[in-house]
Design an enzyme around this catalytic site. Structure first.
Site, PDB file in Angstrom:
ATOM      1  N   TYR A 169      20.388  57.526  45.609  1.00 19.84           N
ATOM      2  CA  TYR A 169      21.492  56.923  44.848  1.00 19.84           C
ATOM      3  C   TYR A 169      22.686  56.700  45.772  1.00 19.84           C
ATOM      4  O   TYR A 169      23.258  55.607  45.829  1.00 19.84           O
ATOM      5  CB  TYR A 169      21.877  57.841  43.683  1.00 19.84           C
ATOM      6  CG  TYR A 169      22.927  57.257  42.773  1.00 19.84           C
ATOM      7  CD1 TYR A 169      22.572  56.543  41.636  1.00 19.84           C
ATOM      8  CD2 TYR A 169      24.281  57.397  43.056  1.00 19.84           C
ATOM      9  CE1 TYR A 169      23.543  56.001  40.796  1.00 19.84           C
ATOM     10  CE2 TYR A 169      25.253  56.861  42.232  1.00 19.84           C
ATOM     11  CZ  TYR A 169      24.881  56.167  41.101  1.00 19.84           C
ATOM     12  OH  TYR A 169      25.841  55.625  40.283  1.00 19.84           O
TER      13      TYR A 169
ATOM     14  N   SER B 152      24.247  65.406  31.577  1.00 23.30           N
ATOM     15  CA  SER B 152      25.436  65.921  32.275  1.00 23.30           C
ATOM     16  C   SER B 152      26.702  65.225  31.783  1.00 23.30           C
ATOM     17  O   SER B 152      27.732  65.873  31.589  1.00 23.30           O
ATOM     18  CB  SER B 152      25.283  65.799  33.791  1.00 23.30           C
ATOM     19  OG  SER B 152      24.994  64.483  34.147  1.00 23.30           O
TER      20      SER B 152
ATOM     21  N   GLY C  28      16.561  61.393  32.077  1.00 25.11           N
ATOM     22  CA  GLY C  28      17.523  60.411  32.579  1.00 25.11           C
ATOM     23  C   GLY C  28      18.421  59.876  31.481  1.00 25.11           C
ATOM     24  O   GLY C  28      18.856  58.729  31.528  1.00 25.11           O
ATOM     25  N   LEU C  29      18.706  60.704  30.489  1.00 21.29           N
ATOM     26  CA  LEU C  29      19.527  60.249  29.364  1.00 21.29           C
ATOM     27  C   LEU C  29      20.954  60.808  29.444  1.00 21.29           C
ATOM     28  O   LEU C  29      21.667  60.877  28.451  1.00 21.29           O
ATOM     29  CB  LEU C  29      18.868  60.633  28.032  1.00 21.29           C
ATOM     30  CG  LEU C  29      17.456  60.074  27.823  1.00 21.29           C
ATOM     31  CD1 LEU C  29      16.903  60.496  26.465  1.00 21.29           C
ATOM     32  CD2 LEU C  29      17.430  58.550  27.934  1.00 21.29           C
TER      33      LEU C  29
ATOM     34  N   GLY D 224      15.678  65.970  31.899  1.00 26.23           N
ATOM     35  CA  GLY D 224      14.936  65.243  32.927  1.00 26.23           C
ATOM     36  C   GLY D 224      14.548  63.830  32.524  1.00 26.23           C
ATOM     37  O   GLY D 224      13.903  63.122  33.283  1.00 26.23           O
TER      38      GLY D 224
ATOM     39  N   HIS E  14      22.860  49.887  38.067  1.00 29.91           N
ATOM     40  CA  HIS E  14      23.429  49.964  39.420  1.00 29.91           C
ATOM     41  C   HIS E  14      24.488  48.872  39.627  1.00 29.91           C
ATOM     42  O   HIS E  14      24.666  48.359  40.727  1.00 29.91           O
ATOM     43  CB  HIS E  14      22.336  49.905  40.495  1.00 29.91           C
ATOM     44  CG  HIS E  14      21.527  51.179  40.534  1.00 29.91           C
ATOM     45  ND1 HIS E  14      21.941  52.296  41.209  1.00 29.91           N
ATOM     46  CD2 HIS E  14      20.363  51.517  39.930  1.00 29.91           C
ATOM     47  CE1 HIS E  14      21.046  53.274  41.047  1.00 29.91           C
ATOM     48  NE2 HIS E  14      20.074  52.826  40.268  1.00 29.91           N
ATOM     49  N   THR E  15      25.134  48.514  38.560  1.00 26.67           N
ATOM     50  CA  THR E  15      26.238  47.552  38.636  1.00 26.67           C
ATOM     51  C   THR E  15      27.591  48.254  38.496  1.00 26.67           C
ATOM     52  O   THR E  15      28.608  47.715  38.906  1.00 26.67           O
ATOM     53  CB  THR E  15      26.125  46.507  37.510  1.00 26.67           C
ATOM     54  OG1 THR E  15      25.853  47.205  36.292  1.00 26.67           O
ATOM     55  CG2 THR E  15      25.004  45.519  37.779  1.00 26.67           C
TER      56      THR E  15
ATOM     57  N   ASP F  92      27.931  56.318  32.430  1.00 27.21           N
ATOM     58  CA  ASP F  92      27.412  57.359  31.543  1.00 27.21           C
ATOM     59  C   ASP F  92      28.542  58.031  30.756  1.00 27.21           C
ATOM     60  O   ASP F  92      28.434  58.262  29.550  1.00 27.21           O
ATOM     61  CB  ASP F  92      26.655  58.425  32.347  1.00 27.21           C
ATOM     62  CG  ASP F  92      25.581  57.819  33.234  1.00 27.21           C
ATOM     63  OD1 ASP F  92      25.220  56.654  33.011  1.00 27.21           O
ATOM     64  OD2 ASP F  92      25.103  58.522  34.140  1.00 27.21           O
TER      65      ASP F  92
HETATM   66  C1  GLA Z   1      23.246  56.823  37.028  1.00 27.95           C
HETATM   67  C2  GLA Z   1      24.757  56.902  37.265  1.00 27.95           C
HETATM   68  C3  GLA Z   1      25.480  55.723  36.629  1.00 27.95           C
HETATM   69  C4  GLA Z   1      24.834  54.398  37.029  1.00 27.95           C
HETATM   70  C5  GLA Z   1      23.309  54.455  36.840  1.00 27.95           C
HETATM   71  C6  GLA Z   1      22.630  53.220  37.368  1.00 27.95           C
HETATM   72  O1  GLA Z   1      22.969  56.982  35.675  1.00 27.95           O
HETATM   73  O2  GLA Z   1      25.269  58.107  36.744  1.00 27.95           O
HETATM   74  O3  GLA Z   1      26.852  55.748  36.980  1.00 27.95           O
HETATM   75  O4  GLA Z   1      25.178  54.052  38.328  1.00 27.95           O
HETATM   76  O5  GLA Z   1      22.746  55.590  37.480  1.00 27.95           O
HETATM   77  O6  GLA Z   1      22.978  52.111  36.629  1.00 27.95           O
END
Ligand code: GLA
Length: 370
Positions: free
Chosen positions: A214, A118, A114-115, A112, A31-32, A162
């Site tokens: 988010y 997309s 979180g990898l 699902g 979240h940076t 990402d």
């Molecule tokens: C998701 C978002 C990224 C980033 C992370 C948190 O994966 O797609 O841009 O903000 O959360 O670090």
């Protein structure tokens, strides 16, 4: 290659090109990215492979080996839904130089977890189209186009991490990215040489509120920056003084972002000094900060991280956006079994579904495979 065969069967000719783009885990710097800060992700060995040929007639045909598909026209990309929307968004962002395309995709990113499946989808399609339509985009421009597709077309206000990891990562390296300047460095990450590995613990939980929360976190960070009179939380230099001027959620979010940026730099310092085993404390501190200050963890993530450390991990933290998805644990190779045992036992005691365990070595970012 399976995707090329499916392309041939569906569209009656060989694809002009085939590109692979990976998903990612984030080692630290959570979240940076949308606070103009620092991130340190690496690409995972799973991703999306896109087979593409250009078309001149304004037709876009999309085929996924994992889900349904259908033909759309260039001017009806807005009508797409589900996975197609990520591919359609990329085409929409690339503009008129892409008149049409036949696209087949095949993905193996665990769903699902979180990898960033997309991002892998967007970057694989963007990379392949970039080549066949001779757009001349750099890997960073491909990442930015993919992020824009997700922000403006899919409607998810994500940062650049990402897509940048998927487009730019190097095998055997983590990607240190300054999300303001977009300057980056590939940092060697040879954990095996130190008898270590990253164990991914997929909680198999995904909370529906994730996207809404988010967006809320992002808005709180932006509002905190406004209160402090800085362009972004990245610019906070005196944390104590900043915290005095803030209250409530803005205070907590700022505390997380500022300290997390420091943790990224500290972790890179330890890697460069050849002490990867000593990074565990930073991973643990990151998790606690995401739990207590940024408030994006859920009990399943907290328990996985705690139980991993109890089972002998050097450190563990949630990775990605939060509200479900995966924990990464830094584990000595000979402790992997005991870490898994510890987490599975803790989950069983809660009658939660057994997590899924994956082992990831840093993989190569987007590249041509056919
Ligand atoms: C998701 C978002 C990224 C980033 C992370 C948190 O994966 O797609 O841009 O903000 O959360 O670090």
């Amino acid at each position: 290659m399976r995707v090329a065969e499916a392309f041939r069967a569906a569209f009656g000719a060989d694809p002009e090109t085939v590109w692979h783009a990976p998903g990612r885990v984030n080692l630290i710097g959570e979240h940076t990215d949308y606070n103009d800060g620092f991130v340190l992700p690496f690409a995972v060995p799973w991703g999306v492979t896109a087979a593409v040929s250009p078309r001149e007639d304004g037709v876009v045909r999309l085929l996924s080996l994992q889900s349904g598909s259908g033909p759309v026209t260039r001017d009806r990309l807005e009508d797409t839904a589900g996975w197609e929307r990520y591919a359609a968004g990329v085409l929409a962002m690339l503009g008129d130089r892409v008149r049409g395309a036949d696209i087949a995709v095949d993905g193996d990113v665990p769903q699902g977890a979180g990898l960033s499946s997309s991002a892998a989808l967007e970057v694989s399609v963007a990379s392949a189209v970039n080549e066949v339509c001779a757009l001349g985009l750099t890997p960073m421009e491909i990442a930015l186009t993919s992020q824009k597709a997700e922000n403006d077309f899919v409607g998810m206000p994500c940062g650049i991490m990402d897509q940048a990891a998927s487009a730019l990562a190097k095998e055997g390296h983590a990607l240190f990215l300054d999300c303001r300047s977009l300057g980056y460095r590939n940092v060697p990450l040879d954990l095996a040489a130190h008898g270590l590995e990253i164990l991914i613990i997929d909680t198999r939980v995904h909370h529906e509120l994730a996207d809404g929360e988010y967006a809320k976190r992002r808005a709180e960070c932006e509002s905190a920056a406004r209160t402090l009179g800085v362009p972004a939380l990245r610019d906070v230099t005196d944390l104590a003084a900043a915290l005095e001027r803030l209250s409530g959620n803005e205070r907590k979010r700022t505390m997380h972002v500022v300290t997390e940026n420091h943790r990224v730099e500290a972790l890179i310092g330890l890697l460069r000094a050849g002490h990867p085993a000593e990074t565990g404390a930073l991973l643990n501190a990151s998790h606690l900060s995401l739990r207590d200050q940024f408030e994006v963890t859920v009990p399943e993530l907290d328990l996985a991280a705690e139980a991993a450390v109890r089972g002998g991990a050097r450190g563990a933290r949630m990775t990605g956006g939060g509200f479900g998805g995966s924990v990464i644990a830094l584990v000595a190779a000979d402790r992997v079994a005991s870490v898994r045992e510890s987490v599975s036992t803790a989950y069983a005691a809660k009658s939660w579904r057994e997590p899924r365990y994956l082992r990831a070595t840093p993989a190569q970012g987007a590249h041509k495979v056919g």
